[in-house]
Design an enzyme around this catalytic site. Sequence first.
Site, PDB file in Angstrom:
ATOM      1  N   ALA A 184      23.360  -8.220  19.088  1.00 26.70           N
ATOM      2  CA  ALA A 184      22.179  -7.583  19.753  1.00 26.70           C
ATOM      3  C   ALA A 184      22.351  -6.239  20.321  1.00 26.70           C
ATOM      4  O   ALA A 184      21.269  -5.612  20.718  1.00 26.70           O
ATOM      5  CB  ALA A 184      22.059  -8.557  21.240  1.00 26.70           C
ATOM      6  N   LYS A 185      23.373  -5.577  20.375  1.00 31.00           N
ATOM      7  CA  LYS A 185      23.707  -4.168  20.767  1.00 31.00           C
ATOM      8  C   LYS A 185      22.881  -3.992  21.961  1.00 31.00           C
ATOM      9  O   LYS A 185      22.405  -2.965  22.141  1.00 31.00           O
ATOM     10  CB  LYS A 185      23.327  -3.266  19.346  1.00 31.00           C
ATOM     11  CG  LYS A 185      24.071  -3.594  18.294  1.00 31.00           C
ATOM     12  CD  LYS A 185      24.094  -2.571  17.205  1.00 31.00           C
ATOM     13  CE  LYS A 185      24.996  -2.937  16.096  1.00 31.00           C
ATOM     14  NZ  LYS A 185      24.417  -4.277  15.379  1.00 31.00           N
ATOM     15  N   ARG A 186      22.965  -4.726  23.028  1.00 26.16           N
ATOM     16  CA  ARG A 186      22.583  -4.783  24.169  1.00 26.16           C
ATOM     17  C   ARG A 186      23.203  -3.764  24.982  1.00 26.16           C
ATOM     18  O   ARG A 186      24.247  -3.080  24.878  1.00 26.16           O
ATOM     19  CB  ARG A 186      22.069  -5.748  25.147  1.00 26.16           C
ATOM     20  CG  ARG A 186      21.304  -6.827  24.197  1.00 26.16           C
ATOM     21  CD  ARG A 186      20.025  -6.306  24.097  1.00 26.16           C
ATOM     22  NE  ARG A 186      18.814  -7.355  23.492  1.00 26.16           N
ATOM     23  CZ  ARG A 186      18.574  -7.617  22.387  1.00 26.16           C
ATOM     24  NH1 ARG A 186      18.946  -6.894  21.450  1.00 26.16           N
ATOM     25  NH2 ARG A 186      17.754  -8.584  22.062  1.00 26.16           N
ATOM     26  N   ASP A 246      20.227   0.089  16.273  1.00 28.01           N
ATOM     27  CA  ASP A 246      21.206  -0.550  15.291  1.00 28.01           C
ATOM     28  C   ASP A 246      21.069   0.134  13.632  1.00 28.01           C
ATOM     29  O   ASP A 246      20.122   1.000  13.743  1.00 28.01           O
ATOM     30  CB  ASP A 246      20.547  -2.103  15.136  1.00 28.01           C
ATOM     31  CG  ASP A 246      21.703  -3.221  14.450  1.00 28.01           C
ATOM     32  OD1 ASP A 246      22.428  -2.732  13.630  1.00 28.01           O
ATOM     33  OD2 ASP A 246      21.817  -4.006  15.160  1.00 28.01           O
TER      34      ASP A 246
END
Lengths: 271, 271
Positions: free
Chosen positions: A92-94, B96
């Site tokens: 999710a690369k939050r 991303d």
Amino acid sequence: MNYQELSQQIKSKSSYLCVGLDSDINKIPQHLLKEEDPIFEFNKQIIDATIDYAVAYKPNIAFYESMGVKGWESLQKTIEYLPDDVFTIADAKRGDIGNTSKMYAKAFFEQMNFDSITVAPYMGSDSVEPFLEFEDKWVILLALTSNAGGKDFQFESLNSGGLLYQKVLEVSQKWGTKENMMYVVGATRSDEFKEIRKLVPNHFLLVPGVGAQGGNLKELSQNGLNKDGGLLVNSSRGIIYASNGQDFAKTAGIKALEIQKDMAGYLDQYL
Amino acid sequence: MNYQELSQQIKSKSSYLCVGLDSDINKIPQHLLKEEDPIFEFNKQIIDATIDYAVAYKPNIAFYESMGVKGWESLQKTIEYLPDDVFTIADAKRGDIGNTSKMYAKAFFEQMNFDSITVAPYMGSDSVEPFLEFEDKWVILLALTSNAGGKDFQFESLNSGGLLYQKVLEVSQKWGTKENMMYVVGATRSDEFKEIRKLVPNHFLLVPGVGAQGGNLKELSQNGLNKDGGLLVNSSRGIIYASNGQDFAKTAGIKALEIQKDMAGYLDQYL
């Protein structure tokens, strides 16, 4: 899933393969489109076909989010379908300020029972730490990414010493332990990877390695494996889109088995 | 909404206020919990009460995501409810590799009709550029964040010159224009803010300024406003949770009006 259990899974399956569920409605086999939930049906069949060869599954959340509410339903069903003895990664690369990161943690660790989530480091300690407060849950922090733009900032040389991505590896090790933190390391060069292993000898590394993004599994394994495993190597498109026909799941299983066989060999040699 | 329209809105409303819709089911007034969709009902009433004083609305996506599918439904209804003449920000801090960022862009620009999205810079150009391909849509790139952890990496001094956040401002200006990029600048010191304005004289800056996160509106305005406006100043909790009773919306409106009055004065002085 905790550190010991993950290590155990790697040894018992002789695999450190992670299957990336980048499931795209425009790429899955046509015949699935008649299903009520084509994305879930696709994931289900991919999981069934690869489960003996993979220790981890990593849905990239963007693919689900792009479909709105329906996509979140497919994701929820997928995480519920995955058995407890595989490691699950919300890619999710939050990352946000403290109280907000806690909300993201709730989303992925409580609403959906993921074992781990990928997190971006730019906002620093208090954007990461809320994720670390959940028992047996993991942060997988972006350190070195394999995309072209990864070079824009990650390789900046710092006056305090080293490169930015090395600083991320160094500083963030104070935030968690090898039991609740991993790193995304998209190293494309062998010497780079060796250096990284020196900086973080004990942590698991998630490598977007095999398949479309390039990377050499043998070298990775030689430089990255440690006594507990220490590696998860992801393959997405190379497995899930290996065939676009009725046989897509079977073909995915064959591709996963091929990689697992190589991994079994490297585990024998380098563990 | 494009650059000219945003500038026009600021001038006609004499406001550069952004209302942060960090709508948390545990914090909204109790009496809303009997509604079918309490979060949407809360947002709707807050929007109605503040719309004359605000030019932008910024739901922080974490709050919606933490509620699963139901939260996404509330978010979808909120974005549909917001009129076309306000600027809408998905505070999502996404980012991303290229094809995946495109999926996030689809989620927020197509599935939901947001004007803009906040994006983290760590993965560099190809993680940001897919968002810039959508007409009249914006990237709001994290440059300097106001949280404590912001200091962990953003202030690293680089051998190539300057600090990391300054490099982000410098390099990323090549990726887009003032017509499709803004920056998140949580500068707490006046001299810092002046320096930033020198680096990016023409871009809009989104400042998490007023209220819970501190910050001095007068100084910000003096250093940040330019001839087209050039600033969006966010307030979340100070407005939306100003009262917890039946009068929450009315009180939010009063708070927003107070800020707008100050802004009108600063626009007269500094524009």
